[in-house]
Design an enzyme around this catalytic site. Sequence first.
Site, PDB file in Angstrom:
ATOM      1  N   LYS A   1      -8.456 -10.334  -8.201  1.00 32.10           N
ATOM      2  CA  LYS A   1      -9.574 -10.724  -7.346  1.00 32.10           C
ATOM      3  C   LYS A   1     -10.672  -9.664  -7.372  1.00 32.10           C
ATOM      4  O   LYS A   1     -10.403  -8.473  -7.560  1.00 32.10           O
ATOM      5  CB  LYS A   1      -9.088 -11.030  -5.930  1.00 32.10           C
ATOM      6  CG  LYS A   1      -8.815  -9.835  -5.077  1.00 32.10           C
ATOM      7  CD  LYS A   1      -8.544 -10.244  -3.630  1.00 32.10           C
ATOM      8  CE  LYS A   1      -8.639  -9.003  -2.767  1.00 32.10           C
ATOM      9  NZ  LYS A   1      -9.363  -9.097  -1.556  1.00 32.10           N
TER      10      LYS A   1
ATOM     11  N   LYS B   1     -13.519  -4.446  -3.617  1.00 35.21           N
ATOM     12  CA  LYS B   1     -14.313  -3.241  -3.409  1.00 35.21           C
ATOM     13  C   LYS B   1     -13.664  -2.053  -4.093  1.00 35.21           C
ATOM     14  O   LYS B   1     -14.323  -1.092  -4.447  1.00 35.21           O
ATOM     15  CB  LYS B   1     -14.426  -2.942  -1.907  1.00 35.21           C
ATOM     16  CG  LYS B   1     -15.377  -3.865  -1.191  1.00 35.21           C
ATOM     17  CD  LYS B   1     -15.522  -3.455   0.267  1.00 35.21           C
ATOM     18  CE  LYS B   1     -15.182  -4.622   1.171  1.00 35.21           C
ATOM     19  NZ  LYS B   1     -14.568  -4.249   2.432  1.00 35.21           N
TER      20      LYS B   1
ATOM     21  N   LYS C   1       0.828  -1.216   0.000  1.00 37.42           N
ATOM     22  CA  LYS C   1       0.000   0.000   0.000  1.00 37.42           C
ATOM     23  C   LYS C   1       0.858   1.260   0.000  1.00 37.42           C
ATOM     24  O   LYS C   1       0.571   2.202  -0.734  1.00 37.42           O
ATOM     25  CB  LYS C   1      -0.960   0.013   1.197  1.00 37.42           C
ATOM     26  CG  LYS C   1      -2.105  -0.969   1.021  1.00 37.42           C
ATOM     27  CD  LYS C   1      -3.275  -0.703   1.946  1.00 37.42           C
ATOM     28  CE  LYS C   1      -4.423  -1.667   1.614  1.00 37.42           C
ATOM     29  NZ  LYS C   1      -5.503  -1.675   2.603  1.00 37.42           N
TER      30      LYS C   1
HETATM   31  P1  ATP Z   1     -10.589  -3.841  -0.606  1.00 33.68           P
HETATM   32  O1  ATP Z   1     -10.720  -3.898  -2.079  1.00 33.68           O
HETATM   33  O2  ATP Z   1     -11.098  -2.570   0.021  1.00 33.68           O
HETATM   34  O3  ATP Z   1      -9.264  -4.321  -0.071  1.00 33.68           O
HETATM   35  P2  ATP Z   1     -11.917  -6.338  -0.464  1.00 33.68           P
HETATM   36  O4  ATP Z   1     -13.120  -6.361  -1.308  1.00 33.68           O
HETATM   37  O5  ATP Z   1     -10.683  -6.972  -0.975  1.00 33.68           O
HETATM   38  O6  ATP Z   1     -11.643  -4.864  -0.031  1.00 33.68           O
HETATM   39  P3  ATP Z   1     -11.670  -6.984   2.329  1.00 33.68           P
HETATM   40  O7  ATP Z   1     -12.389  -5.991   3.174  1.00 33.68           O
HETATM   41  O8  ATP Z   1     -10.191  -6.908   2.230  1.00 33.68           O
HETATM   42  O9  ATP Z   1     -12.346  -6.975   0.893  1.00 33.68           O
HETATM   43  O10 ATP Z   1     -12.036  -8.443   2.757  1.00 33.68           O
HETATM   44  C1  ATP Z   1     -13.123  -8.810   3.537  1.00 33.68           C
HETATM   45  C2  ATP Z   1     -13.232 -10.315   3.514  1.00 33.68           C
HETATM   46  O11 ATP Z   1     -13.680 -10.754   2.233  1.00 33.68           O
HETATM   47  C3  ATP Z   1     -11.915 -11.048   3.765  1.00 33.68           C
HETATM   48  O12 ATP Z   1     -12.175 -12.190   4.559  1.00 33.68           O
HETATM   49  C4  ATP Z   1     -11.466 -11.445   2.378  1.00 33.68           C
HETATM   50  O13 ATP Z   1     -10.666 -12.601   2.382  1.00 33.68           O
HETATM   51  C5  ATP Z   1     -12.793 -11.692   1.676  1.00 33.68           C
HETATM   52  N1  ATP Z   1     -12.655 -11.419   0.240  1.00 33.68           N
HETATM   53  C6  ATP Z   1     -12.460 -10.210  -0.309  1.00 33.68           C
HETATM   54  N2  ATP Z   1     -12.404 -10.293  -1.653  1.00 33.68           N
HETATM   55  C7  ATP Z   1     -12.558 -11.598  -1.953  1.00 33.68           C
HETATM   56  C8  ATP Z   1     -12.607 -12.335  -3.166  1.00 33.68           C
HETATM   57  N3  ATP Z   1     -12.478 -11.735  -4.338  1.00 33.68           N
HETATM   58  N4  ATP Z   1     -12.786 -13.662  -3.115  1.00 33.68           N
HETATM   59  C9  ATP Z   1     -12.943 -14.278  -1.915  1.00 33.68           C
HETATM   60  N5  ATP Z   1     -12.914 -13.647  -0.741  1.00 33.68           N
HETATM   61  C10 ATP Z   1     -12.729 -12.327  -0.736  1.00 33.68           C
END
Ligand code: ATP
Length: 334
Positions: A197, A200, A114
């Site tokens: 992946k 968000k 980051k």
């Molecule tokens: P950001 O993009 O803001 O980092 P994110 O969508 O990656 O957010 P997190 O808040 O980091 O989500 O993750 C919340 C939970 O959702 C964690 O347990 C993470 O492992 C799971 N998660 C997030 N994205 C995925 C994905 N694409 N597939 C499976 N699990 C996910």
Amino acid sequence: MTRPRLYSGMQPSADSLHLGNYIGALLQWRDLQEAYEAFFSVVDLHALTQPNDPAERREKTRRTAAQYIAAGIEPSKSTLYVQSHVRAHAELAWVLSTITGFGEANRMTQFKDKSARYGADQTNVGLFTYPVLMAADILLYQTDIVPVGDDQKQHVELTRDLAERFNGRYGQTFRVPMPVIQKDTARIYDLQNPTSKMSKSAATDAGVLWMLDAPDVSAKKIMRAVTDSEGVVRYDKENKPGVSNLLVIYTALTGRQIPSIEDEYAGRGYGDFKKGLAEVVVNEFGPVRARALELLEDPAELDRVLAVNADRAAEVADATLADVYAKVGLLRRG
Ligand code: ATP
Ligand code: LTN
């Protein structure tokens, strides 16, 4: 009978959670809340490390909590609360920061990624101490297991190290938690860019299936998902990441095995397969979305539920914090 403790949380960093959060986290949390005494937080203090408008921040926090409940986390069964409602989190994080080595924190790969991405001027100290706050979350509740994605494993390892260090110095205080890493098959990729992946913070919306998307929007996104020119519904992650991702979504939501899905769509094109998947996703998200929107129509009631749960959380957290303050030698207020 006391059940082992579980802790997990997500940042309220968007208006809606997405299918990756749902399959990768919420579905497992929902199942685990039976066998474990579970604590699920909306980690709004962690989200402060990213800039946001205050009103939007508040709204995202409520929406995230509503989606936990809509996905099946039951606030009467599990303790579902907002992190900042329990003051002990910030307080324990401070104490833990004083036993965390600078070099140790500096090795966290999420921080390195980051800070490299944002540049030194846009990197705040909160991002650096983010894993220490996460350790405080987990350790306050004498947690046994922490279900998280692979990217959080290093943070849970740090949490274990800090717990052992503190216990070693001051005597048994914290339970040392185990990470439970989600299976690779639970990883969902962006529909437009199936090697990254689903996230968000994706650059565009077209490849992200938001839990709160209207049904026709979800269906359209699936119909437009990137595939390949072979035209055969077959799992091959290396060579067919798009189709493989759709198959993983299909199997995760229906519980059907991938070969049985491949058989069903043998000799039929991607159009039919996508239509089938769109139906699966819409059927799954329909009730979840409806329930989330219903909860959000009565924010006072939602806030009340969150307050009751925060009180329950604080009872556990305050006891741990009092023990820590006494052990390190902070003078008790007379
Ligand atoms: P950001 O993009 O803001 O980092 P994110 O969508 O990656 O957010 P997190 O808040 O980091 O989500 O993750 C919340 C939970 O959702 C964690 O347990 C993470 O492992 C799971 N998660 C997030 N994205 C995925 C994905 N694409 N597939 C499976 N699990 C996910
Ligand atoms: N860092 C995690 C969110 C998080 C968390 C926690 C997860 C904060 N505190 C405690 C498990 C336990 C993330 O970004 N997914």
